[in-house]
Design a protein around this motif. Sequence first.
Motif, PDB file in Angstrom:
ATOM      1  N   UNK A 156     -33.148 -36.423 -66.008  1.00 36.01           N
ATOM      2  CA  UNK A 156     -32.352 -36.149 -67.199  1.00 36.01           C
ATOM      3  C   UNK A 156     -31.044 -35.447 -66.933  1.00 36.01           C
ATOM      4  N   UNK A 157     -30.766 -35.071 -65.679  1.00 38.58           N
ATOM      5  CA  UNK A 157     -29.551 -34.329 -65.362  1.00 38.58           C
ATOM      6  C   UNK A 157     -28.685 -35.101 -64.370  1.00 38.58           C
ATOM      7  N   UNK A 158     -27.403 -34.827 -64.405  1.00 45.56           N
ATOM      8  CA  UNK A 158     -26.466 -35.373 -63.420  1.00 45.56           C
ATOM      9  C   UNK A 158     -26.052 -34.259 -62.475  1.00 45.56           C
ATOM     10  N   UNK A 159     -25.862 -34.614 -61.203  1.00 43.28           N
ATOM     11  CA  UNK A 159     -25.511 -33.625 -60.191  1.00 43.28           C
ATOM     12  C   UNK A 159     -24.284 -34.108 -59.418  1.00 43.28           C
ATOM     13  N   UNK A 166     -25.050 -32.659 -51.914  1.00 42.96           N
ATOM     14  CA  UNK A 166     -26.462 -33.049 -51.779  1.00 42.96           C
ATOM     15  C   UNK A 166     -26.742 -33.586 -50.383  1.00 42.96           C
ATOM     16  N   UNK A 167     -25.944 -34.570 -49.952  1.00 48.54           N
ATOM     17  CA  UNK A 167     -26.142 -35.180 -48.637  1.00 48.54           C
ATOM     18  C   UNK A 167     -25.311 -34.530 -47.545  1.00 48.54           C
ATOM     19  N   UNK A 168     -24.221 -33.878 -47.939  1.00 46.83           N
ATOM     20  CA  UNK A 168     -23.324 -33.277 -46.941  1.00 46.83           C
ATOM     21  C   UNK A 168     -23.686 -31.872 -46.531  1.00 46.83           C
ATOM     22  N   UNK A 252     -34.724 -46.341 -57.946  1.00 49.40           N
ATOM     23  CA  UNK A 252     -33.269 -46.463 -58.062  1.00 49.40           C
ATOM     24  C   UNK A 252     -32.668 -45.272 -58.795  1.00 49.40           C
ATOM     25  N   UNK A 253     -31.549 -44.779 -58.255  1.00 49.71           N
ATOM     26  CA  UNK A 253     -30.794 -43.695 -58.876  1.00 49.71           C
ATOM     27  C   UNK A 253     -29.332 -44.121 -59.008  1.00 49.71           C
ATOM     28  N   UNK A 254     -28.752 -43.891 -60.170  1.00 45.85           N
ATOM     29  CA  UNK A 254     -27.319 -44.140 -60.362  1.00 45.85           C
ATOM     30  C   UNK A 254     -26.511 -43.123 -59.533  1.00 45.85           C
ATOM     31  N   UNK A 258     -19.646 -40.563 -57.276  1.00 44.51           N
ATOM     32  CA  UNK A 258     -20.188 -39.648 -56.258  1.00 44.51           C
ATOM     33  C   UNK A 258     -21.006 -38.516 -56.873  1.00 44.51           C
ATOM     34  N   UNK A 259     -21.741 -38.843 -57.907  1.00 40.97           N
ATOM     35  CA  UNK A 259     -22.671 -37.866 -58.471  1.00 40.97           C
ATOM     36  C   UNK A 259     -24.029 -38.521 -58.662  1.00 40.97           C
ATOM     37  N   UNK A 260     -25.067 -37.704 -58.563  1.00 43.54           N
ATOM     38  CA  UNK A 260     -26.414 -38.185 -58.827  1.00 43.54           C
ATOM     39  C   UNK A 260     -26.536 -38.273 -60.348  1.00 43.54           C
ATOM     40  N   UNK A 261     -26.328 -39.483 -60.858  1.00 42.62           N
ATOM     41  CA  UNK A 261     -26.236 -39.681 -62.301  1.00 42.62           C
ATOM     42  C   UNK A 261     -27.630 -39.736 -62.911  1.00 42.62           C
ATOM     43  N   UNK A 262     -27.721 -39.477 -64.214  1.00 37.91           N
ATOM     44  CA  UNK A 262     -29.016 -39.478 -64.890  1.00 37.91           C
ATOM     45  C   UNK A 262     -29.648 -40.866 -64.881  1.00 37.91           C
TER      46      UNK A 262
END
Length: 288
Positions: A156-159, A166-168, A252-254, A258-262
């Motif tokens: 439910x959240x975007x990051x 996150x990956x860096x 699958x994640x959006x 360059x954000x981890x979308x909801x």
Amino acid sequence: MKRGLVLSLSCAWILACSGNDAENDDFDECAAGSLCPLGYECIVGFCLPSDEAGDDTSGDGDPTGDGDPSGDGDGDPTGDGDPTGDGDPTGEGDPGPFCGDGIVNGNEECDDGNNVDDDSCSNQCLSTLYWAVGPQLDVPEAELAGWTECWSGTYGLSFPGLTTTVLGQNCTGSKLLLACRAPGASTLALLAMGERADVLFDVGTQTNGKHEANGVAWYFSDNFSMGFASAGDQVNRNECDLAELESEYRLCWHTIDDQMFEGFRCGANSILDGAEFDDWEKVIYQAD
């Protein structure tokens, strides 16, 4: 009389050369079993004073018996400049491959370059890392030996900062594991793992773009989507993968901008309804 005198002189000369000349400043040669004057011993072919001969009763030139005949305390019994005999006399060169050098050689299953025995690589260079081929269902987190959770967040959240943060920064391991679960659950509903280069293989925005490795069809883009399906299965990425074949093995994640979308899917659970967003959690683990 003359003949007897010559014989006597010859005997005297032989005795002197056999080590009976205690007055000679140069130590006389002696043979094994021959006698030396009182206070002398026949050591390595010479009559030497007993106090100089030390404890070398074996005649091997090593009076202390410590394997270092020179007695210079350098621990180099052969005097060849390599006290350990490992082919690296200074200890600063390359002694050759060994378990703990950080390079997988020969029959080694792993080599993490340390002497920690309870990590994912033992001190015998045997892997203790949990590793499975292809997507896996319902795996207890307790079975993930060698893996460390490095990031999680609900659907439910975007990051922001997918590749930079996150990956860096958070998840920098050479191996990555993507998973989903109910928040706080001790069992992961779905997971797959692979080498970092495979998990993050950039296939752009191709609808059917995928990269297969370790029994997994991976896809990644920092401005489209990331996730996996079973190797051999097709993907249908309309941003996220909408394919239904073996849907329970699809994640699958959006990843817009360059954000981890909801959103979007955890196996057969396609997270489309906003009310379900917080019922599932995205998780990344790392290992080396």
